[in-house]
Design a protein around this motif. Structure first.
Motif: not given
Lengths: 168, 359
Positions: A93-94, A97-98, A121-124, A126, A129, A132, A135-136, A168, B36-37, B39-40, B148, B155, B159, B161-162
């Motif tokens: 999951c994202p 990376y952290i 960079v996304p519209r929102r 950095a 999240t 989100q 939620l995972i 969301y 983002a919400q 898992p991969f 988007d 994101f 780093l 985009y993840l």
């Protein structure tokens, strides 16, 4: 896809560009890849080969003990272990990376030669999240609660999830 | 959209137009994105995968541009149809062979497709015929912006985009140019070229991407690094090396014409002869021979076929295409016979051999 040297699934896909007969594609499981990469058949593993980079990390980065400890580290959000990532070459999951940042950092630098994004960079922007990511984690906890037949807990979690989802 | 309708066409990438299209087949961009919400994919069960598919289709589906696309539920597609989409480069082998809910939205002109639940939640790809990097980038950038606006991408400030695999993190961008380099292969200079590309972190793959042997002398050049360089830097890096490769290939062709005219003409003519007369022929042999014929046509050694015909034969003689065009499943041996007949029909048309034609 099966490993070309044994029956296990191939998780390492290596393109050998220095072979005199032209580019050579290899599809190997982790064990065979490790053997292959440490044979010295590769002059310099290409920096972007995840197989090569992981292999190198396994080889020189840590002692067996350190590696065993590292492997047990688990992401609190998706539940993937570092071991599982190393096996599959894919993150869970994202948030990985952290939470695996210290382990991933040298790997990322060896793949890309850099560690800082430059570009779109996304519209929102950095913006974080965290909701989100919650939620995972909550969905996984709910699934686990159901598996343990803790239905009351599962229904609380479901309500929490619904609350966030409606935002969301 | 019926896949049978696509089968009769050539698709964008083998259309054979655009700048430098005698050597540059296509320009292709790919962006890897994740919501983002969720898992991969590796940690997604059926439910998560369905939810991802639904989220994307519901939110982006309302956009006019998206509503023109054909959405194909890859999970329910028979194997031959999945293979067909792989041959056309509209989906990856990974999506074709994957598990669980997954799909692809296809532009009717086949200039772009959006894969859902491949290695990443979203794989956006744009394909233009010939060397056309800037326009292809503008298009994929617009599609990415459009998505988007309606979803939240995973994101990270430092780093970028993840992605599920750390090899794609950052821009998530792969810039590829597919080249036809038969003369560099014939003159045995190709490995040297590859070695020098590797030194500047460019990857070289065969026609059908990762895990494929180069066939028909088609090679894809793409960036390896995705982190720390902006999209425009990545485009520039690939864009700078392509004219050099074109130049090398042209020089190799000139050398063959000047110093090796007889051997070259012989190789090209034999290839043409086999393609016109074989009774059974494999896909691999067909591609290698068509490659020689393609170069022969570009050098004026064969005059009665046009490049678009050759390009169409490359795609139509692939296993799943043959079966779609024939309208039924064929085993390998029958495919080889069908392929030989297909080649005869299309290569002899309009030249002297045409008199022997039945169809």
């Amino acid at each position: 896809m099966k490993c070309q040297k044994c029956e296990k699934p191939a998780t390492f896909h290596i393109t050998e560009l220095t072979d005199p007969a032209g580019p050579l594609e290899l599809h190997l499981c982790e064990d065979c890849a490790k053997t292959y990469l440490t044979q010295g058949a590769v002059e310099e593993p290409g920096p972007a080969m995840i197989g090569g980079a992981l292999g190198k990390q396994v080889q020189v980065g840590q002692t067996a003990e350190e590696l065993a400890r590292l492997d047990q580290k688990v992401c609190p959000v998706c539940g993937i272990s570092y071991y599982e990532f190393r096996q599959a070459g894919r993150l869970g999951c994202p948030h990985d990376y952290i939470c695996f940042e210290p382990e991933l950092e040298p790997l990322i630098v060896s793949i890309h030669g850099q560690s800082k994004h430059s570009g779109k960079v996304p519209r929102r922007g950095a913006a974080r999240t965290d909701r989100q990511t919650d939620l995972i984690r909550l969905r996984r906890e709910m699934k686990e609660a159901v598996e343990r037949e803790e239905y009351e807990k599962a229904s609380q979690l479901r309500d929490q999830i619904r609350n966030i989802e409606t935002e969301y | 959209m019926k896949l049978e309708e696509l089968a009769g066409q050539c698709g964008e990438w083998l259309r054979g137009t655009g700048p430098e299209s005698d050597i540059v087949i296509s320009s292709r961009f790919r962006l890897a994105r994740n919501l983002a919400q969720f898992p991969f994919i590796r940690r997604c069960g059926e439910q998560d995968r369905s939810a991802i598919e639904r989220t994307i289709c519901d939110r982006v589906g309302a956009v006019e541009e998206w509503s023109k696309l054909a959405y194909v539920d890859v999970a329910r597609l028979p194997p031959v149809d999945r293979q067909f989409l792989v041959e056309r480069q509209l989906i990856s082998r990974e999506l074709s062979e994957g598990e669980g809910p997954r799909g692809v939205a296809i532009d009717p002109q086949e200039k772009f497709s959006v894969m859902i639940n491949e290695e990443d939640h979203l794989r956006i790809q744009v394909m233009h015929s010939g060397l056309d990097l800037q326009n292809a980038w503008d298009q994929i950038n617009r599609i990415d912006d459009m998505i988007d606006e309606r979803v939240t991408y995973a994101f990270h400030e430092r780093l970028g985009y993840l992605t599920a695999c750390p090899t794609n993190v950052g821009t998530g961008l792969r810039v590829s140019v597919m080249l036809h380099l038969p003369a560099l292969v014939m003159t045995q200079q190709i490995e040297r070229v590859f070695r020098s590309l590797q030194k500047i972190n460019l990857a070289v793959r065969g026609l059908y991407g990762e895990g494929s042997q180069p066939r028909g002398d088609f090679y894809q050049i793409s960036n390896q690094i995705t982190l720390g360089r902006s999209e425009s830097q990545l485009i520039e890096q690939v864009g700078k090396v392509v004219p050099m490769l074109i130049e090398y290939e042209r020089r190799a062709r000139e050398f063959l014409v000047r110093d090796n005219q007889k051997d070259l003409h012989d190789k090209v003519s034999r290839a043409y002869g086999i393609l016109c007369t074989a009774q059974t022929i494999s896909s691999a042999e067909t591609m290698d021979l068509l490659s020689s014929v393609r170069m022969g046509v570009n050098l004026g050694l064969i005059e009665d076929i046009e490049i678009p015909t050759i390009n169409r034969l490359f795609i139509h003689t692939q296993p799943a295409h043959l079966q779609k065009l024939r309208g039924g499943e064929l085993d390998t041996a029958d495919r080889n016979i069908e392929r030989a007949q297909y080649l005869q029909r299309h290569l002899r048309k309009g030249n002297r051999g045409g008199a022997q034609q039945k169809n």
